[in-house]
Design a protein around this motif. Structure first.
Motif, PDB file in Angstrom:
ATOM      1  N   GLY A   1      42.064  34.082  29.165  1.00 39.82           N
ATOM      2  CA  GLY A   1      42.111  35.324  29.925  1.00 39.82           C
ATOM      3  C   GLY A   1      40.886  35.629  30.751  1.00 39.82           C
ATOM      4  O   GLY A   1      40.905  36.587  31.543  1.00 39.82           O
ATOM      5  N   ALA A   2      39.797  34.849  30.612  1.00 40.94           N
ATOM      6  CA  ALA A   2      38.572  35.172  31.345  1.00 40.94           C
ATOM      7  C   ALA A   2      38.767  35.029  32.853  1.00 40.94           C
ATOM      8  O   ALA A   2      38.339  35.889  33.628  1.00 40.94           O
ATOM      9  N   ALA A   3      39.405  33.947  33.280  1.00 40.63           N
ATOM     10  CA  ALA A   3      39.609  33.743  34.718  1.00 40.63           C
ATOM     11  C   ALA A   3      40.511  34.819  35.297  1.00 40.63           C
ATOM     12  O   ALA A   3      40.262  35.339  36.399  1.00 40.63           O
ATOM     13  N   GLU A   4      41.565  35.172  34.573  1.00 38.22           N
ATOM     14  CA  GLU A   4      42.477  36.219  35.034  1.00 38.22           C
ATOM     15  C   GLU A   4      41.753  37.572  35.092  1.00 38.22           C
ATOM     16  O   GLU A   4      41.954  38.354  36.025  1.00 38.22           O
ATOM     17  N   LEU A   5      40.913  37.827  34.103  1.00 38.93           N
ATOM     18  CA  LEU A   5      40.140  39.071  34.108  1.00 38.93           C
ATOM     19  C   LEU A   5      39.217  39.129  35.316  1.00 38.93           C
ATOM     20  O   LEU A   5      39.119  40.167  35.981  1.00 38.93           O
ATOM     21  N   GLU A   6      38.550  38.042  35.613  1.00 40.56           N
ATOM     22  CA  GLU A   6      37.636  38.040  36.753  1.00 40.56           C
ATOM     23  C   GLU A   6      38.379  38.299  38.063  1.00 40.56           C
ATOM     24  O   GLU A   6      37.895  39.017  38.943  1.00 40.56           O
ATOM     25  N   THR A   7      39.582  37.746  38.200  1.00 37.52           N
ATOM     26  CA  THR A   7      40.382  37.994  39.402  1.00 37.52           C
ATOM     27  C   THR A   7      40.738  39.472  39.509  1.00 37.52           C
ATOM     28  O   THR A   7      40.648  40.068  40.594  1.00 37.52           O
TER      29      THR A   7
ATOM     30  N   VAL B   1      39.145  42.080  38.134  1.00 38.53           N
ATOM     31  CA  VAL B   1      37.938  42.872  38.376  1.00 38.53           C
ATOM     32  C   VAL B   1      37.481  42.742  39.823  1.00 38.53           C
ATOM     33  O   VAL B   1      37.034  43.717  40.435  1.00 38.53           O
ATOM     34  N   SER B   2      37.624  41.551  40.386  1.00 39.87           N
ATOM     35  CA  SER B   2      37.185  41.338  41.774  1.00 39.87           C
ATOM     36  C   SER B   2      37.958  42.193  42.766  1.00 39.87           C
ATOM     37  O   SER B   2      37.480  42.431  43.883  1.00 39.87           O
ATOM     38  N   ARG B   3      39.142  42.663  42.369  1.00 44.57           N
ATOM     39  CA  ARG B   3      39.934  43.524  43.245  1.00 44.57           C
ATOM     40  C   ARG B   3      39.561  45.004  43.097  1.00 44.57           C
ATOM     41  O   ARG B   3      40.129  45.862  43.783  1.00 44.57           O
ATOM     42  N   HIS B   4      38.609  45.294  42.213  1.00 45.22           N
ATOM     43  CA  HIS B   4      38.244  46.683  41.942  1.00 45.22           C
ATOM     44  C   HIS B   4      36.723  46.830  42.011  1.00 45.22           C
ATOM     45  O   HIS B   4      36.030  46.773  40.991  1.00 45.22           O
TER      46      HIS B   4
ATOM     47  N   VAL C   1      25.337  38.207  33.349  1.00 49.57           N
ATOM     48  CA  VAL C   1      25.846  37.226  34.301  1.00 49.57           C
ATOM     49  C   VAL C   1      26.612  37.958  35.400  1.00 49.57           C
ATOM     50  O   VAL C   1      27.147  39.050  35.172  1.00 49.57           O
ATOM     51  N   ARG C   2      26.615  37.391  36.580  1.00 50.81           N
ATOM     52  CA  ARG C   2      27.444  37.922  37.669  1.00 50.81           C
ATOM     53  C   ARG C   2      28.894  37.544  37.394  1.00 50.81           C
ATOM     54  O   ARG C   2      29.202  36.400  37.066  1.00 50.81           O
ATOM     55  N   PHE C   3      29.805  38.523  37.535  1.00 50.76           N
ATOM     56  CA  PHE C   3      31.194  38.286  37.136  1.00 50.76           C
ATOM     57  C   PHE C   3      32.111  39.177  37.971  1.00 50.76           C
ATOM     58  O   PHE C   3      32.027  40.409  37.898  1.00 50.76           O
ATOM     59  N   GLY C   4      32.950  38.568  38.789  1.00 48.37           N
ATOM     60  CA  GLY C   4      33.963  39.312  39.530  1.00 48.37           C
ATOM     61  C   GLY C   4      33.407  40.376  40.453  1.00 48.37           C
ATOM     62  O   GLY C   4      34.051  41.404  40.672  1.00 48.37           O
TER      63      GLY C   4
END
Length: 273
Positions: free
Chosen positions: A180-186, A188-191, A208-211
């Motif tokens: 779920g980490a990759a899906e979460l980052e996607t 978050v990147s939209r918000h 760490v930088r994330f989304g």
């Protein structure tokens, strides 16, 4: 700065409270450390609007441990306290032990969205029962995205136990978020209004930088995970100085996070002889 326009969210994590008198790992009584952290929060010049504890509240999730935790949190008085399960917790017992915490809900997961001052705290459940490892299934992620869509015009802090990133402490990453980490980052990147992703589990301060935002873990108020980035380093703990975090959001500004040592120190002293 007008302090009334400042929203403050204190964060503790990985308190690992046991029954009174019992030692974690046969060596450490975690209760006095939490007592010191609560006292430290009480000494802050500005009182936090709320406290969130990002998982591993207890060591075994028993009723006696949660009762001990409740007694240790009592000095906070009427400060709102938001609890989040970690892999050492038991969802059902957590709800039973804190019946007044209605935000815990009654669904399969403990997930909630609550206002804290000018920000929105969104708690995301990463627990996999009977496992130290975490997961984010599509159901949990869909719930998160729906909540984020509701809060598009409000600063958001996402709280979760397992960090959604590799920390390079391999012995702990093995017990980290497995899906779920990759899906979460996607998501978050939209918000872009997500100011922070605040996590526990690691017993260390790691960022760490994330989304498009910052994801971070914080120290435990008791014991810390030993810092060793060797690929084959064993999983060990230390009694490095304990601490917690204070997330400060000025109205219309950017969130600033302070890491605070929870012991008692001399000072402050003025910069003059």
């Amino acid at each position: 700065m007008d302090e009334t326009a400042l929203t403050l969210l204190a964060q503790l994590s990985d308190t690992h409270i046991r029954e009174p008198g019992q030692l974690a790992y046969g060596r450490i009584d975690t209760a006095p450390y939490l007592r010191d952290a609560i006292a430290s929060i009480g000494r802050l010049p500005q009182r936090p609007d709320a406290l969130v504890i990002t998982g591993d509240l207890t060591d075994f999730g028993s009723a006696a441990e949660y009762a001990h935790l409740a007694s240790l949190l009592a000095p906070l008085g009427d400060m709102p306290v938001f609890l989040l399960p970690g892999n050492h917790d038991e969802r059902k017992q957590l709800r039973q032990s804190f019946p007044k915490h209605q935000y815990l809900g009654d669904g399969e997961f403990i997930q909630y969205s609550v206002p804290v001052g000018t920000m929105q705290l969104i708690a995301l459940d990463t627990v996999t029962p009977q496992s130290p490892m975490g997961n984010l299934c599509s159901q949990r992620l869909e719930w998160l995205e729906a909540e984020l869509d509701k809060q598009r015009h409000r600063p958001v802090v996402i709280a979760m136990h397992h960090p959604p990133f590799r920390t390079l402490i391999n012995s702990m990453d093995h017990y980290g978020l497995q899906s779920g980490a990759a899906e979460l980052e996607t998501i978050v990147s939209r918000h872009p209004n997500v100011e922070r992703i605040i996590c526990g589990h690691m017993h260390r301060s790691i960022q760490v930088r994330f989304g498009g935002t910052i994801a971070a873990t914080i120290p435990s108020p008791a014991h810390q995970i030993n810092l060793d980035l060797a690929a084959n380093a064993p999983l060990m703990w230390t009694l490095e100085p304990p601490g917690y975090a204070l997330h400060a959001l000025p109205e219309g500004g950017r969130m600033v996070t302070h890491q605070i040592a929870s012991s008692v120190f001399e000072g402050p002293y003025p910069f003059r002889s």
